[in-house]
Design an enzyme around this catalytic site. Structure first.
Site, PDB file in Angstrom:
ATOM      1  N   CYS B 145       3.737-118.560 -62.635  1.00 33.03           N
ATOM      2  CA  CYS B 145       3.489-119.793 -63.834  1.00 33.03           C
ATOM      3  C   CYS B 145       2.081-119.595 -64.508  1.00 33.03           C
ATOM      4  O   CYS B 145       1.713-120.133 -65.339  1.00 33.03           O
ATOM      5  CB  CYS B 145       3.482-120.973 -63.003  1.00 33.03           C
ATOM      6  SG  CYS B 145       5.273-121.262 -62.506  1.00 33.03           S
ATOM      7  N   HIS B 272      -3.442-127.402 -65.242  1.00 32.74           N
ATOM      8  CA  HIS B 272      -2.158-126.967 -65.018  1.00 32.74           C
ATOM      9  C   HIS B 272      -1.296-128.133 -64.664  1.00 32.74           C
ATOM     10  O   HIS B 272      -0.216-128.321 -65.319  1.00 32.74           O
ATOM     11  CB  HIS B 272      -2.009-126.180 -63.725  1.00 32.74           C
ATOM     12  CG  HIS B 272      -0.735-125.390 -63.800  1.00 32.74           C
ATOM     13  ND1 HIS B 272       0.032-124.728 -64.585  1.00 32.74           N
ATOM     14  CD2 HIS B 272      -0.020-125.060 -62.391  1.00 32.74           C
ATOM     15  CE1 HIS B 272       1.090-124.337 -64.032  1.00 32.74           C
ATOM     16  NE2 HIS B 272       1.077-124.504 -62.757  1.00 32.74           N
ATOM     17  N   HIS B 306       7.311-128.386 -67.326  1.00 32.58           N
ATOM     18  CA  HIS B 306       6.715-127.352 -66.812  1.00 32.58           C
ATOM     19  C   HIS B 306       7.688-126.161 -67.328  1.00 32.58           C
ATOM     20  O   HIS B 306       8.618-126.010 -66.962  1.00 32.58           O
ATOM     21  CB  HIS B 306       6.745-126.971 -65.296  1.00 32.58           C
ATOM     22  CG  HIS B 306       5.926-125.911 -64.736  1.00 32.58           C
ATOM     23  ND1 HIS B 306       5.292-124.942 -65.626  1.00 32.58           N
ATOM     24  CD2 HIS B 306       5.435-125.681 -63.567  1.00 32.58           C
ATOM     25  CE1 HIS B 306       4.596-124.166 -64.858  1.00 32.58           C
ATOM     26  NE2 HIS B 306       4.702-124.446 -63.726  1.00 32.58           N
TER      27      HIS B 306
END
Lengths: 85, 377, 205
Positions: B145, B272, B306
């Site tokens: 990620c 994040h 996400h």
């Protein structure tokens, strides 16, 4: 119950790839996580899949796992009580 | 003295817009791409996700190409790159980085040797590169990620290392049965639209998007300058973040040291914020260790979900607009503080002049990336 | 950027049931499955790290190579700032296919978290970082074939910008029993100069 415990030990070694651990080294009341067998968070999730796949038990709340997966003894007791297959 | 490196062009394709301006308009209006989906091809149970409408995607793609050979993700990537590549000449000094976690993973759903080829990330990169005619071999970054923001750091380093003068980056990932089932098996999916840093957060909402930027040593059209970066592993666990935020802490430290600025000069953090209990807590700890607890911070996951390998670059693209327009955007989905260390969550859109902007990301494998940007004067 | 010379301090290759360290064969088996080969190599070098058995094949391959090159690098007293720079062709496709199979039959749908976590190629970097406590720069790339030009350039950038003191570079390719690992440790000192031709020659041996 003894047979179920034996079966669980075999499955845990197999499913969690504990190649270095022998069946007879796991005692019924040994802690599976932390200092005992040293299982970690991914192992806990994998045990939840195993309960579903092999015993037809679906854990709704993963936090329940903490109590159920304390030892072979607690796991066997829970499975005996709740199994659907 | 290291060469100066800038981001000169940006674009993105997301459920809330097929260009940057539309995305910003929707963010300003608190419009999220996250919706309730009932699609048993993707998951047996209904779920929340931020998904691009197929018809909109196909009709946008039809305006630039009649070719039918491209996968959904390839169309999303080509559309994001097209307006910024068409202005440039592609020579030996122009690099191309593609960042993704799973690429065309959906190709594995119907096993055949062609589909198997398609699932290779190199194949995806070649298809996208050949559409535009890049002259250099594509560089694929697949680092979980952090991939999207790590690509910015890599592009900057390759330019400073004299390999290229310009580097185009495309970052993208798609919502798939593969990824949905995986996050679900990790008990990491939220049963409501994700709520980063909130008390009642209970996991991620997945999303899909592509983002594209041009990183260049040419100052002429600079939107923002890339002044420091770090990408340091936690060395702690392959699926859980370090409880002390060690890797993120060190990544930011490394970026600050390179940029030769102090933590207290940072004006805004685009974090994040996946809304898993552990990730958000870890970030709050890392930011506190650096004295960043008062710096306005948001997670854009409430708008986009996400988007995995796309997220770091997409959120950089939006963060750059924040800086250029002097506007802090709300951290959508936040209600009550749910991390143990104080952080300054942006609760409503507000105006602020900014010089220094920090983008961070963390991911599976224990990876973390931090990149610092400075507004041009 | 000032071009400082860099050096290859050590290198190893793992392929065809054999491990070659600095050009010399140090472990070899008759043809067998990778699971068997990797387990016997692990035992042979007394690695004593039970987590090894939980890894997928790509991580095992990367781990074995790293183990041989980093075993003399670990120090209790000093942090080891060795960056990890790895690449391959097939990403994590071997495990991706395995995971896809676990979700393709609706009657037998049991996605495994322990398999899913390995559907990212950079997990092997995490495994190596944990084992050797490397809180350092790490990145995973995908190329058609081993790309010594990119690898050499990026390793030099990491060293010359002081982002790392050493760089462990690796080509770690694994798909369905076909595998090759070529790992080498790059630093600012040493005897063997870090050159693209040298990398190609050693890779192709």
């Amino acid at each position: 119950m003894e047979a179920l415990k034996q079966e669980l030990k075999e499955k845990i070694i197999d499913v969690l790839n504990l190649e270095d651990i022998k069946l007879e080294e796991i005692n019924d009341n040994d802690a599976l996580f932390g200092d005992g067998l040293g299982l970690d968070s991914i192992d806990a999730l994998e045990l939840i899949v195993m309960l579903d796949k092999d015993y037809g038990i679906k854990l709704v709340d993963p936090k329940e796992g903490k109590v159920i997966f304390k030892s072979i003894e607690t796991m066997a007791a829970y499975i005996k009580e709740n199994r659907a297959k | 003295m290291q060469k100066e490196v800038f981001i000169t062009e940006t674009n993105c394709i997301t459920p809330i817009g097929f260009d940057v301006a539309t995305n910003i308009q929707n963010i300003v209006g608190s419009v999220s791409g996250i919706q309730w989906h009932q699609n048993t091809d993707l998951m047996k149970m209904p779920f929340y996700a931020s998904i691009i409408n197929d018809e909109a995607l196909n009709s946008a793609f039809a305006k630039i190409s009649t070719a039918e050979k491209y996968t959904r993700l390839e169309k999303m990537m080509i559309l994001a790159l097209q307006p910024i590549v068409e202005k440039s000449k592609l020579d030996e000094r122009t690099g191309f980085i593609l960042s993704t976690t799973k690429g065309n993973i959906t190709a594995l759903e119907n096993p055949s040797s062609d589909n198997f080829q398609q699932a290779h990330l190199g194949h995806l990169a070649k298809n996208v590169a050949d559409f535009f005619g890049f002259a250099t071999e594509p560089i694929v970054v697949s680092n979980a990620c952090v991939s999207g923001i790590l690509a910015v750091s890599i592009a900057k380093r390759l330019i400073q290392g004299e390999m290229f003068d310009n580097v185009f980056i495309i970052a993208g990932d798609e919502v798939s049965e593969f990824v949905l089932s995986g996050f679900n098996s990790f008990q990491a999916m939220s049963d409501s639209p994700c709520r980063p840093y909130s008390k009642n957060r209970n996991g991620v909402t997945l999303g899909e998007a592509t983002a594209a930027v041009l990183v260049s040593s040419d100052k002429e059209n600079a939107k923002i300058k890339v002044i420091g970066d770090g990408s340091i592993n936690d060395a702690n666990h392959i699926s859980g973040p370090s409880r002390t935020g060690e890797g993120l802490f060190r990544s930011i430290e490394s970026a600050l040291a390179e940029a030769k600025i102090n933590a207290n000069q940072i004006d805004y953090i685009s974090a994040h914020g996946t809304a898993t209990p552990f990730n958000d807590e870890m970030e709050a700890i890392a930011f506190n260790r650096l004295g960043l607890e008062n710096v306005p911070v948001n997670s854009l996951k409430g708008f986009y979900g996400h988007t995995l390998g796309a997220s770091g670059l997409l959120e950089t693209v939006i963060g750059i607009e924040s800086v250029l327009e002097s506007k802090l955007f709300v951290s959508l989905g936040f209600d009550e503080m749910g991390v143990s260390q104080p952080i300054n969550i942006i609760e409503k859109n507000e105006n602020k002049n900014m010089n220094y902007f920090l983008k961070t990301a963390s991911g599976f494998g224990g990876c973390n990336t931090a990149v610092l940007f400075e507004k041009g004067r | 950027m000032v071009e400082n010379k860099t050096y290859i301090q050590s290198f190893c290759t793992i392929q065809n049931n054999e491990i070659i360290l600095e050009g010399a064969s140090i472990f070899k088996l008759e043809p067998t499955l990778f699971s068997d080969f990797s387990k016997k190599a692990y035992q042979n070098f007394e690695m004593n790290y039970p987590k090894f058995f939980k890894m997928d094949s790509l991580s095992k391959l990367a781990f074995l190579g790293a183990e041989l090159l980093l075993k003399n690098e670990n120090s209790e007293s000093k942090e080891n700032n060795t960056a990890l720079l790895f690449a391959n062709n097939s990403s994590s496709l071997d495990t991706d296919v395995k995971y896809q199979n676990s979700i393709s039959d609706p009657e037998n749908y049991f996605p495994s978290p322990a398999v899913f976590v390995y559907t990212l190629p950079n997990i092997c970097l995490g495994e190596i970082s944990i084992r050797h406590q490397l809180k350092s720069e790490n990145s995973f790339f995908i190329f058609e074939t081993f790309n010594p030009v990119f690898m050499a350039n990026y390793a030099k950038i990491l060293l010359n910008s002081n982002k790392a003191e050493k760089v462990l570079c690796g080509w770690v390719e694994y798909y369905d029993e076909e595998y090759k690992a070529f790992l080498y440790l790059v630093a600012k000192e040493g005897n063997l100069e870090h050159k693209i031709e040298t990398l190609l020659t050693e890779y192709n041996k």
